[in-house]
Scaffold this motif. Structure first.
Motif: not given
Length: 339
Positions: A207-234
């Motif tokens: 995950i980028s340390n640039i503010e707008h990219e962090q916001a993209y992860f938090e607002k757009t990606l993270k809500p859809k990562i459920d750990g089952k169908q959509i899994k983030y491994v870092g």
């Protein structure tokens, strides 16, 4: 033959995790050494190859202009003192490093891995120079140089020995997205494709340390990562890449930026995992249609292409990519530029 490889400070060679050109420099250093050449490296602190190592600068990607100027002055002094010792100087760092020796007879390769500043190439060619060749990993990247200078396309390489071919996958094997989680890389589209096709998706990348990219992860990606169908491994290292790529049925590469090459595509192919990608940058040059993957125009075509994955022979996928992108193949291409 005695060869000097140069890499910018900022990340050590080889890189601990992220670092595209740093990884390339290390692979070529070891391959040139294996071929019997005497290899030396000028790079940032903690860099180490089998040959002789010279360190300069600091490993900090955010270092300022004054620090970069000091690094350039060090490189100038180093090359003015030692350039006559070498048969080939292969520079993956700043073009400015080569300025004092442009007109010396030593063979010089300047390799680019991103969009070229054509003004720099123009002014370099205005100076007296000899035995200077420019390379880039795709014709798309070369086109940004506006046809100035002596250019050759030389693909980026990967070490295929670090990747295992996986042929037998279960029906519920996941798709994979492997890249830095910036918006232009298209992870949100990969998620949409996985959901639309009822497929599992593994997301790997930093995950980028640039503010707008962090916001993209938090607002757009993270809500859809459920750990089952959509899994983030870092963020993943080489061993983890091999594991996750090998267990995936296909890599999704919905990129929205002109990337000069995209090494994750070849890493995926090395595991036999085909790539479904948007036709940006080097993608049409890297993906062999129907053999190592599919080039698609948009999200809808990417969804349709998921149904075609079973048509790809994973053994042939790896074999085709190995023939084009394995380190010995690309190293020979570089060494042949001045024959």
């Amino acid at each position: 033959m005695k060869i000097l490889l140069i890499m910018d400070p900022g990340i050590s060679v080889p890189p601990p995790k992220y670092g595209g050109h740093e990884r390339l420099v290390y692979m070529f250093a070891e391959e040139y050494t294996a071929l019997g050449h005497e290899v030396e490296l000028l790079a940032g602190p903690n860099s180490k190859i089998s040959g002789k190592n010279y360190s300069f600068g600091i490993n900090d990607l955010k270092r300022g202009k004054w620090q970069r100027l000091k690094e350039t002055l060090f490189a100038w002094k180093f090359l003015l003192q030692k350039s006559k010792q070498y048969n080939l100087i292969h520079n993956f760092g700043r073009l400015a490093y080569l300025l004092p020796i442009l007109n010396q007879p030593v063979n010089k390769i300047m390799t680019y891995g991103r969009q070229v500043d054509a003004k720099n190439i123009y002014w370099t060619n205005r100076f007296p120079h000899q035995n200077l060749k420019f390379t880039a990993p795709s014709y798309d990247c070369i086109s940004t140089a506006q046809h100035i200078g002596d250019w050759t396309r030389v693909y980026n390489a990967i070490d295929f020995s670090k990747y295992d071919l996986t042929t037998n996958l279960p029906n519920d094997a996941p798709l994979i997205f492997l890249s830095r989680l910036d918006k232009v890389k298209g992870c949100h589209i990969a998620i949409d494709v996985a959901l639309a096709t009822n497929q599992k998706l593994i997301i790997a990348g930093n995950i980028s340390n640039i503010e707008h990219e962090q916001a993209y992860f938090e607002k757009t990606l993270k809500p859809k990562i459920d750990g089952k169908q959509i899994k983030y491994v870092g963020e993943v290292n080489d061993e983890q890449k091999n594991h996750y790529l090998g267990m995936a049925k296909a890599m999704l590469f919905p990129i929205d930026v002109r990337e000069a090459f995209g090494m994750v595509m070849t890493e995926s192919m090395a595991c036999g995992t085909p790539v479904i990608a948007f036709p940006m940058g080097a993608v049409p040059e890297v993906v062999d249609e129907g053999v190592t993957g599919f080039v698609v125009k948009n999200r809808e075509e990417m969804i349709d292409a998921v149904d075609k994955i079973a048509k790809i022979d994973r053994t042939l996928c790896r074999a085709q990519a190995k023939e084009r992108f394995d380190t010995p193949i690309i190293a020979a291409k570089y060494l042949g530029l001045f024959r």
